[in-house]
Write an enzyme that holds these catalytic residues in place. Structure first.
Site, short mmCIF file in Angstrom:
data_model
loop_
_atom_site.label_atom_id
_atom_site.label_comp_id
_atom_site.label_asym_id
_atom_site.label_seq_id
_atom_site.Cartn_x
_atom_site.Cartn_y
_atom_site.Cartn_z
N LYS A 27 -36.91 -31.10 -3.12
CA LYS A 27 -35.95 -31.81 -2.29
C LYS A 27 -36.29 -33.29 -2.20
O LYS A 27 -35.43 -34.15 -2.30
CB LYS A 27 -35.93 -31.19 -0.88
N HIS A 53 -14.33 -40.26 -28.04
CA HIS A 53 -15.38 -40.99 -28.76
C HIS A 53 -16.58 -40.09 -29.05
O HIS A 53 -17.65 -40.58 -29.36
CB HIS A 53 -15.79 -42.23 -27.95
N LYS A 108 -24.42 -30.84 -9.66
CA LYS A 108 -24.33 -29.73 -8.69
C LYS A 108 -24.30 -28.39 -9.42
O LYS A 108 -25.01 -27.46 -9.06
CB LYS A 108 -23.08 -29.85 -7.84
N ASN A 141 -50.60 -34.35 -1.53
CA ASN A 141 -49.27 -34.55 -2.13
C ASN A 141 -49.34 -35.89 -2.87
O ASN A 141 -49.81 -36.87 -2.30
CB ASN A 141 -48.22 -34.59 -1.00
N GLY A 142 -48.87 -35.93 -4.12
CA GLY A 142 -48.92 -37.19 -4.87
C GLY A 142 -49.75 -37.02 -6.13
O GLY A 142 -50.01 -35.88 -6.56
N TRP A 184 -45.98 -28.14 -5.66
CA TRP A 184 -45.02 -28.32 -6.74
C TRP A 184 -45.84 -28.90 -7.89
O TRP A 184 -46.28 -30.05 -7.82
CB TRP A 184 -43.91 -29.27 -6.29
N CYS A 186 -44.62 -31.29 -3.07
CA CYS A 186 -45.60 -30.59 -2.24
C CYS A 186 -45.31 -30.81 -0.77
O CYS A 186 -44.83 -31.86 -0.36
CB CYS A 186 -46.99 -31.11 -2.53
N GLU A 246 -21.63 -36.23 -10.86
CA GLU A 246 -22.22 -35.51 -9.74
C GLU A 246 -21.85 -34.02 -9.80
O GLU A 246 -22.68 -33.16 -9.49
CB GLU A 246 -21.73 -36.14 -8.42
N ARG A 280 -38.43 -28.07 0.34
CA ARG A 280 -38.85 -29.21 -0.46
C ARG A 280 -39.06 -28.83 -1.93
O ARG A 280 -39.14 -29.69 -2.79
CB ARG A 280 -40.16 -29.79 0.10
N GLU A 326 -27.74 -27.62 -11.30
CA GLU A 326 -28.96 -27.39 -10.54
C GLU A 326 -28.98 -26.07 -9.77
O GLU A 326 -30.04 -25.50 -9.56
CB GLU A 326 -29.30 -28.56 -9.61
C1 F6R Z 1 -29.27 -33.36 -6.29
C2 F6R Z 1 -30.18 -34.08 -5.43
C3 F6R Z 1 -31.04 -35.12 -6.02
C4 F6R Z 1 -31.27 -36.26 -5.01
C5 F6R Z 1 -32.30 -37.26 -5.57
C6 F6R Z 1 -32.50 -38.43 -4.62
O1 F6R Z 1 -28.44 -32.49 -5.56
O2 F6R Z 1 -30.25 -33.80 -4.25
O3 F6R Z 1 -30.54 -35.60 -7.22
O4 F6R Z 1 -30.06 -36.89 -4.76
O5 F6R Z 1 -33.52 -36.62 -5.76
O6 F6R Z 1 -33.00 -38.03 -3.38
P1 F6R Z 1 -32.89 -38.94 -2.11
O7 F6R Z 1 -31.45 -39.09 -1.77
O8 F6R Z 1 -33.65 -38.21 -1.06
O9 F6R Z 1 -33.50 -40.27 -2.46
#
Ligand code: F6R
Length: 591
Positions: free
Chosen positions: A586, A492, A473, A99-100, A73, A2, A469, A28, A476
């Site tokens: 985000k 395995h 990417k 938010n929360g 959110w 949020c 990773e 966000r 997502e």
């Molecule tokens: C994926 C992504 C998330 C963040 C994760 C941690 O592309 O961005 O997996 O890496 O939510 O966020 P931070 O780094 O802000 O603690």
């Protein structure tokens, strides 16, 4: 998660200001939006599901000098107009955005229902305005009633509230971030994140956990939420610029931020040498060094396990921050926890940090967002200096985090300058690599792969976390099913998934495992896989090869960049907006 934005002050177009503000918080992640404006003694509420970017700001031109707005959110209750914030009392004389999570909302709602309150939504938030209304029967002053209501709330939250009787905005925080932008003689902006008000001011105050603020637009008072004791604040100047937080000529923030890696590696390396040596000493002397982070930042920590081993022969323990709790048995006052976070607000990372602190251990934070909670509360801090990262998918923050971790490993090995040279050289090779021809080449590959349903990525050593990773990417932003594996693990189990022409990305390097990963890739080739090699050297078994400069122990940084570009183009080719992946936020400020 949020987003909250509020304004109170001299300007009479508060509605327009806050709608523009929450448009700046779109990154966000959210599914609905809403606004409450104070107009001629009444609170006007408008809220809806869908995109705030499609809402015409001109619809909010009513004369008003105070407004609050929100991007939601969903956590409690589905994505509906009724569940969107702000929530109000039945008479609409109090409005709240939040938010929360309010953990005890069900108990509070039942109690309030017994006292005659009616609820319209399924949210935890709706109890807050009703609770404030109930408290006002005892303490009519709005700010005092908000304080008393907060004493009854359990959970981690940030709230912003307004009412019809006082000319104030009141905010409180016990977990989720809230930052105040101070515009001299003009008013106050209260937001979940700095980019929301960057165009108005770069002077800020941070609302800390357990604090509350009251502002009438010309002055502001910070107090302890429990005791009411005043908490003086000093003005903090933010270095981020409006341009840094905007898309410029790029179609998407994700591509802009990928391209910024031409400079961000060098910026991450530009650390105070004395400070980094103090940190290396702290690691050397610690009885147990732990690393904890979430998502992409967690993959940087996993890569760091290899950096510390290969470069400094030093053992560290890495865990996802959400899984850190059971580790507390290992923690002592002499232990060190390194937390890594782009936003500096991730709830699970904060929790890991508080667990370590409760054991007397010291915490080093490697963050991007200056002034974030994690940055302010750690014992040692290093900023990666990547500038605002607004695309949900983290790109430049990851490579900055890995650059800082590599630099620490070299410092630990007594080779700070060697590490610095390696990283600066890597940054300059990445600058050369990120040219239009390279992007076109990857765009063509994305066109070829866009209809695929599955994709696998393999790597070894630091390329193994990069394989994980890569999967994040691709998943997502393009929604293609992608999975990363350590090359040696294939036989395995996962190799059973490989069919004729299944795309498999192979991350390679000029390192001690170079031969092993090729032999793992050969096993895939024998089962019919379409092999895409990514690394400094081509090989006959690759059907396609994306050349990456030879960056030695910084290969993980160089190798992940073509995958970021590939994920970006896969999203675009599949008609998805890479900046706003479905269901994601985000800054993940709830556990
Ligand atoms: C994926 C992504 C998330 C963040 C994760 C941690 O592309 O961005 O997996 O890496 O939510 O966020 P931070 O780094 O802000 O603690």
């Amino acid at each position: 998660m949020c987003g909250i934005f509020g304004y109170i002050g001299e300007r009479t177009n508060a509605g327009v200001i806050v709608i523009d503000g929450i448009k700046n918080l779109e990154y966000r992640g959210y599914d609905s939006w809403g606004i409450a404006q104070k107009h001629e003694g009444c609170i006007l509420v408008e809220k809806n599901i869908g995109k705030i970017s499609e809402v015409d700001t001109l619809n909010f031109q009513q004369r008003c000098s105070a407004a609050i707005a929100h991007t939601r959110w969903a956590t409690h209750g589905g994505v509906t107009q009724t569940n969107a914030h702000p929530h109000t009392t039945t008479k609409r004389h109090i409005a709240v955005v939040h938010n929360g999570i309010i953990e005890n909302y069900e108990v509070l709602r039942e109690e309030l229902k017994k006292r005659g309150h009616t609820f319209l939504s399924e949210t935890d938030t709706e109890v807050i305005p009703h609770l404030i209304e109930e408290e006002q029967k005892i303490t009519p002053d709005f700010a005092s009633a908000v304080r008393s209501a907060c004493h009854k709330l359990e959970g981690r939250y940030a709230i912003l509230a307004m009412d019809t009787s006082s000319n104030t905005l009141v905010a409180a925080r016990t977990g989720s971030p809230l930052i105040v932008g101070v515009a001299k003689n003009d008013g106050y902006f209260i937001a979940s994140d700095i980019p929301a008000f960057l165009e108005h001011t770069r002077t800020v105050h941070y609302l800390d956990d357990g604090e509350m603020l009251v502002t009438d637009g010309s002055s502001i008072l910070f107090t302890d939420l429990k005791s009411g004791e005043e908490r003086p604040k000093r003005n903090i100047e933010i270095t981020w610029t409006v341009e840094q937080a905007q898309k410029g000529n790029f179609d998407h923030f994700m591509l802009k931020e990928i391209m910024e890696q031409k400079e961000t590696i060098a910026r991450a390396v530009n650390q105070n040498e004395e400070q980094i040596s103090v940190i290396a000493d702290a690691i050397r002397n610690a009885q147990g060094t732990f690393l904890a982070a979430c998502g992409t930042a967690h993959k940087a920590c996993m890569a760091a396990e290899y950096f510390f081993s290969v470069i400094a022969e030093h053992h560290v323990n890495v865990t996802s921050a959400g899984e850190f709790k059971p580790y507390h048995h290992f923690l002592k006052p002499e232990s060190l926890l390194i937390v890594v976070s782009q936003s500096g607000e991730t709830a699970d990372v904060l929790e890991a940090m508080y667990i370590a602190k409760s054991k007397g251990a010291k915490v080093l934070a490697i963050v991007n967002s200056e002034g974030s909670t994690i940055h302010r509360e750690a014992d040692y801090t290093l900023l990666i200096n990547a500038g605002p990262e607004r695309a949900v998918a983290s790109t430049k923050a990851l490579t900055g985090q890995m650059a800082v971790l590599i630099l620490i490993a070299y410092t630990l090995a007594g080779k700070l300058h060697e590490g610095k040279m390696l990283l600066l050289e890597t940054g300059s090779m990445i600058n050369d690599m990120l040219n239009p021809r390279y992007l076109e080449r990857i765009e063509k590959l994305a066109q070829k792969l866009k209809e695929e349903e599955d994709c696998y990525i393999i790597g070894k050593s630091w390329n193994y976390p990069m394989a994980l990773e890569s999967a994040i990417k691709i998943q997502e932003v393009s929604y293609i099913h992608a999975e990363g594996f350590a090359g040696g693990e294939l036989k395995h189990g996962p190799i059973a998934l490989i069919e004729e022409e299944t795309p498999c990305l192979v991350l390679t390097g000029n390192d001690e495992v170079a031969i092993d990963i090729i032999s793992n890739a050969t096993e895939l080739k024998a089962r019919g896989a379409l092999l895409i090699g990514i690394g400094p050297k081509n090989n006959d078994i690759f059907d396609e090869w994306l050349k990456v400069p030879d960056a030695g122990p910084a290969q993980a940084i160089a190798n992940i960049i073509p995958i970021q570009i590939l994920a970006y183009y896969l999203a675009v080719e599949r008609g998805k907006n890479p900046d706003m992946p479905r269901n994601l936020a985000k800054s993940v400020t709830v556990k």
